[in-house]
Enzyme design. Structure first.
Site, PDB file in Angstrom:
ATOM      1  N   LYS A   1       0.836  -1.214   0.000  1.00 10.41           N
ATOM      2  CA  LYS A   1       0.000   0.000   0.000  1.00 10.41           C
ATOM      3  C   LYS A   1       0.870   1.263   0.000  1.00 10.41           C
ATOM      4  CE  LYS A   1      -1.801   1.586   4.037  1.00 10.41           C
ATOM      5  NZ  LYS A   1      -1.458   3.001   4.330  1.00 10.41           N
ATOM      6  N   ASN A   2       1.855   1.302   0.901  1.00 10.61           N
ATOM      7  CA  ASN A   2       2.615   2.541   1.064  1.00 10.61           C
ATOM      8  C   ASN A   2       3.664   2.758  -0.021  1.00 10.61           C
ATOM      9  OD1 ASN A   2       1.039   3.185   3.200  1.00 10.61           O
ATOM     10  ND2 ASN A   2       2.525   2.603   4.775  1.00 10.61           N
TER      11      ASN A   2
ATOM     12  N   CYS B   1      -5.068  12.577  13.176  1.00 11.22           N
ATOM     13  CA  CYS B   1      -5.739  11.288  12.964  1.00 11.22           C
ATOM     14  C   CYS B   1      -5.590  10.435  14.210  1.00 11.22           C
ATOM     15  CB  CYS B   1      -5.250  10.601  11.702  1.00 11.22           C
ATOM     16  SG  CYS B   1      -3.725   9.717  11.899  1.00 11.22           S
TER      17      CYS B   1
ATOM     18  N   ARG C   1       0.258  14.395  13.239  1.00 12.75           N
ATOM     19  CA  ARG C   1       0.754  14.219  11.876  1.00 12.75           C
ATOM     20  C   ARG C   1       0.713  15.500  11.029  1.00 12.75           C
ATOM     21  NH1 ARG C   1      -1.401   8.643   9.568  1.00 12.75           N
ATOM     22  NH2 ARG C   1       0.524   8.780   8.392  1.00 12.75           N
TER      23      ARG C   1
ATOM     24  N   ASP D   1       4.369   0.427  12.088  1.00 11.24           N
ATOM     25  CA  ASP D   1       3.175  -0.194  11.500  1.00 11.24           C
ATOM     26  C   ASP D   1       3.009  -1.662  11.910  1.00 11.24           C
ATOM     27  OD1 ASP D   1       2.534   2.183  10.308  1.00 11.24           O
ATOM     28  OD2 ASP D   1       3.297   1.651   8.328  1.00 11.24           O
TER      29      ASP D   1
ATOM     30  N   ARG E   1      -8.721  -0.587   4.215  1.00  7.21           N
ATOM     31  CA  ARG E   1      -7.814   0.420   3.645  1.00  7.21           C
ATOM     32  C   ARG E   1      -6.459  -0.190   3.293  1.00  7.21           C
ATOM     33  NH1 ARG E   1      -6.688   5.128   7.257  1.00  7.21           N
ATOM     34  NH2 ARG E   1      -5.360   5.425   5.458  1.00  7.21           N
TER      35      ARG E   1
HETATM   36  N1  EPU Z   1       6.150  14.604  10.967  1.00  2.00           N
HETATM   37  C1  EPU Z   1       6.163  15.950  11.263  1.00  2.00           C
HETATM   38  N2  EPU Z   1       6.047  16.847  10.235  1.00  2.00           N
HETATM   39  C2  EPU Z   1       5.921  16.456   8.925  1.00  2.00           C
HETATM   40  C3  EPU Z   1       5.919  15.069   8.619  1.00  2.00           C
HETATM   41  C4  EPU Z   1       6.034  14.164   9.672  1.00  2.00           C
HETATM   42  O1  EPU Z   1       6.272  16.347  12.417  1.00  2.00           O
HETATM   43  O2  EPU Z   1       5.823  17.314   8.041  1.00  2.00           O
HETATM   44  C5  EPU Z   1       6.265  13.612  12.049  1.00  2.00           C
HETATM   45  C6  EPU Z   1       4.986  12.769  12.198  1.00  2.00           C
HETATM   46  O3  EPU Z   1       3.997  13.421  12.932  1.00  2.00           O
HETATM   47  C7  EPU Z   1       5.511  11.517  12.852  1.00  2.00           C
HETATM   48  C8  EPU Z   1       6.910  11.377  12.250  1.00  2.00           C
HETATM   49  O4  EPU Z   1       7.244  12.661  11.717  1.00  2.00           O
HETATM   50  O5  EPU Z   1       5.594  11.700  14.238  1.00  2.00           O
HETATM   51  C9  EPU Z   1       7.060  10.347  11.147  1.00  2.00           C
HETATM   52  O6  EPU Z   1       5.990  10.444  10.247  1.00  2.00           O
HETATM   53  P1  EPU Z   1       6.120  10.198   8.674  1.00  2.00           P
HETATM   54  O7  EPU Z   1       5.970  11.504   7.984  1.00  2.00           O
HETATM   55  O8  EPU Z   1       7.321   9.393   8.378  1.00  2.00           O
HETATM   56  O9  EPU Z   1       4.817   9.350   8.399  1.00  2.00           O
HETATM   57  P2  EPU Z   1       3.957   9.431   7.092  1.00  2.00           P
HETATM   58  O10 EPU Z   1       4.861   9.675   5.952  1.00  2.00           O
HETATM   59  O11 EPU Z   1       2.797  10.344   7.301  1.00  2.00           O
HETATM   60  C10 EPU Z   1       4.141   6.910   6.455  1.00  2.00           C
HETATM   61  C11 EPU Z   1       3.191   5.775   6.243  1.00  2.00           C
HETATM   62  C12 EPU Z   1       2.585   5.380   7.574  1.00  2.00           C
HETATM   63  C13 EPU Z   1       3.714   4.956   8.503  1.00  2.00           C
HETATM   64  C14 EPU Z   1       4.745   6.090   8.643  1.00  2.00           C
HETATM   65  C15 EPU Z   1       5.949   5.726   9.475  1.00  2.00           C
HETATM   66  C16 EPU Z   1       2.427   6.171   3.989  1.00  2.00           C
HETATM   67  C17 EPU Z   1       1.321   6.548   3.078  1.00  2.00           C
HETATM   68  N3  EPU Z   1       2.162   6.186   5.293  1.00  2.00           N
HETATM   69  O12 EPU Z   1       3.381   7.963   7.010  1.00  2.00           O
HETATM   70  O13 EPU Z   1       1.731   4.262   7.331  1.00  2.00           O
HETATM   71  O14 EPU Z   1       3.212   4.644   9.784  1.00  2.00           O
HETATM   72  O15 EPU Z   1       5.196   6.495   7.340  1.00  2.00           O
HETATM   73  O16 EPU Z   1       6.611   4.635   8.926  1.00  2.00           O
HETATM   74  O17 EPU Z   1       3.519   5.833   3.542  1.00  2.00           O
HETATM   75  C18 EPU Z   1      -0.038   2.774   7.765  1.00  2.00           C
HETATM   76  O18 EPU Z   1       0.209   2.226   6.690  1.00  2.00           O
HETATM   77  O19 EPU Z   1      -0.827   2.263   8.614  1.00  2.00           O
HETATM   78  C19 EPU Z   1       0.607   4.048   8.092  1.00  2.00           C
HETATM   79  C20 EPU Z   1       0.148   4.883   9.028  1.00  2.00           C
END
Ligand code: EPU
Length: 424
Positions: A22-23, A116, A121, A309, A403
């Site tokens: 998915k990701n 969320c 996030r 995850d 999802r």
């Molecule tokens: N963060 C910030 N500011 C930003 C971006 C991130 O503070 O602009 C923080 C987040 O709040 C969090 C940390 O950085 O505390 C890491 O978050 P990250 O941005 O890496 O997460 P994401 O990119 O939103 C993806 C996956 C998630 C997975 C995370 C961590 C996708 C579509 N989603 O999310 O997947 O948990 O990386 O590996 O790739 C899931 O599949 O269930 C899922 C939530």
């Protein structure tokens, strides 16, 4: 709304095939927006989230067709640059179109995602990065508006945290920017490498695949390409943990064992039988091993550390161990929503801040109950607990599961489980 019913206490035996990730699928579908022409993506999972991303692409002017797990996407006519609140509120990964739209059309207007179930996030790293490229960004009426006048340029961006989608979004903008971009402290997840492979096939100039510093030299234009989505490491891990919890012997096929280094170590350490091949993993959990399952601590980390995850699923397994263990969540500030639901099945878990202490009940220590799914991975931990528990477990709000897990009931029933959906 539907609920999922599980008659627990049955070992899982046989073979299960893993779907595309998915990701990885979500950013790769978004990346097709970067170039006109007909893109082909193979091994694309059919999930609620991939359908949402495709609906979004249709609104932007793309035309697509699915044939089994192969997607053909024609992005020639993409000319609209706005994504509504209705789409973003159902899937926050919708923000992944920001980078490609800014690069291709010079502008984008995307609803700002709210908090969320697992944390706040924010998307500040994405926006700060675009601004360093010379893109003007503003927040108005709940929407992020981004625009540049054709002079988007590369820059050095240092991420405070190696955010997965920020790394992806910034790379997708940088490939068409003038000059060189360096993303420091970039995320290193396998899904990022999958995206880099696709962008390179499209003609992008990117160095640093798999490392924490990615260098992108902008090119004038990109072309459509064909790319295969990597296997879903989180789905793989979920099935491995499910067999460890319910008992049995299962081979998980079409997966990438090398993408799960931390989980495989932790499972072996806790006494689960694990044998890895090139693209398969056999998990063995006979009654003797189940009775001796050891408590093992985990701490979630960015890749290649233990993935957040798979935290909830491991907690369900640990509620069946002998002894005590500590589970520490360092990525998201609120990812223990499953704890209260697991307790309804008899799990003994105490939380303090970002740590959970689990005192195992032994292999027969859970009993089925009615529970509520709160987010995708929390839901899969409840499925695992339900498979291992005696009697019947009913999980409501299973749209969360849909999802991210392709054909979950079908795959589990293929291994001898008794799982079905019913209307609430
Ligand atoms: N963060 C910030 N500011 C930003 C971006 C991130 O503070 O602009 C923080 C987040 O709040 C969090 C940390 O950085 O505390 C890491 O978050 P990250 O941005 O890496 O997460 P994401 O990119 O939103 C993806 C996956 C998630 C997975 C995370 C961590 C996708 C579509 N989603 O999310 O997947 O948990 O990386 O590996 O790739 C899931 O599949 O269930 C899922 C939530």
């Amino acid at each position: 709304m539907e609920k999922l019913i599980i008659e627990g206490g049955r070992p899982l035996v046989g073979e299960v095939r893993i779907s595309g990730a998915k990701n990885a699928a979500l950013p790769l579908i978004a990346a097709t927006l970067l170039a006109p022409g007909i893109h082909v993506l193979t091994n694309v999972p059919d999930l609620r989230d991939t359908r949402t991303m495709l609906k979004l692409l249709s609104e932007l002017g793309a035309v697509w067709k699915r044939d089994g797990s192969t997607l053909t996407i024609d992005c020639t006519e993409v000319d609209y640059a706005e994504v509504s609140y209705d789409l973003v509120k159902t899937m926050r990964a919708s923000v992944l179109v920001l980078g490609p739209l800014i690069a291709r059309l010079g502008k984008a207007r995307v609803s700002m995602p709210g908090g969320c179930a697992i944390g706040e996030r924010p998307i500040n790293f994405h926006i700060q990065g675009f601004e360093r490229f010379g893109v003007h960004c503003a927040l108005e009426h709940g929407y992020v508006s981004a625009e540049h006048d054709g002079t988007m340029h590369g820059a050095t961006v240092h991420l405070d945290i190696p955010s997965v989608t920020a790394t992806e979004n910034l790379m997708m903008a940088a490939v068409l920017a003038r000059g060189t971009t360096i993303i420091k402290n970039a995320a290193r997840e396998p899904e990022i490498s999958n995206l880099i492979d696709m962008l390179r096939k499209m003609g992008a100039d990117i160095e640093g695949r798999g490392g924490d510093e990615i260098t992108v030299t902008g090119v004038a234009r990109l072309r459509a390409a064909q790319t295969e989505i990597i296997p879903d490491r989180i789905e793989t891990g979920t099935y491995l943990i499910a067999v460890a919890a319910a008992g049995g012997r299962t081979t998980v096929t079409d997966c990438q064992p090398k993408h799960l280094p931390a989980l495989l170590d932790k499972l072996s350490e806790s006494g689960v039988g694990i044998t890895s091949g090139d693209s398969s993993i056999t998990v063995e959990m006979d009654p003797q091993r189940r009775a001796r399952l050891k408590g093992v601590d985990i701490k979630t980390m960015v890749y290649p550390g233990y993935p957040t995850d798979l935290q909830a699923q491991f907690m369900a397994l640990m509620s069946l161990c002998n002894g005590t263990c500590v589970i520490k969540e360092t990525i998201f500030e609120n990812r223990f929503m499953h704890v209260a639901e697991l307790r309804r099945l008899g799990a003994r878990i105490k939380t303090e801040g970002n740590s959970a202490v689990v005192t195992g009940n032994g292999p027969t220590g859970l009993s089925g109950a009615r529970v509520m799914a709160t987010d995708l991975r929390a839901s899969s931990s409840l499925v695992i607990a339900g498979l291992a528990a005696s009697g019947r477990t009913e999980i409501s709000r299973i749209y969360h599961l849909e999802r991210g897990y392709e054909n979950l009931s079908g795959k589990l029933n293929g291994l001898g489980a008794r799982v079905w959906k019913e209307d609430e």
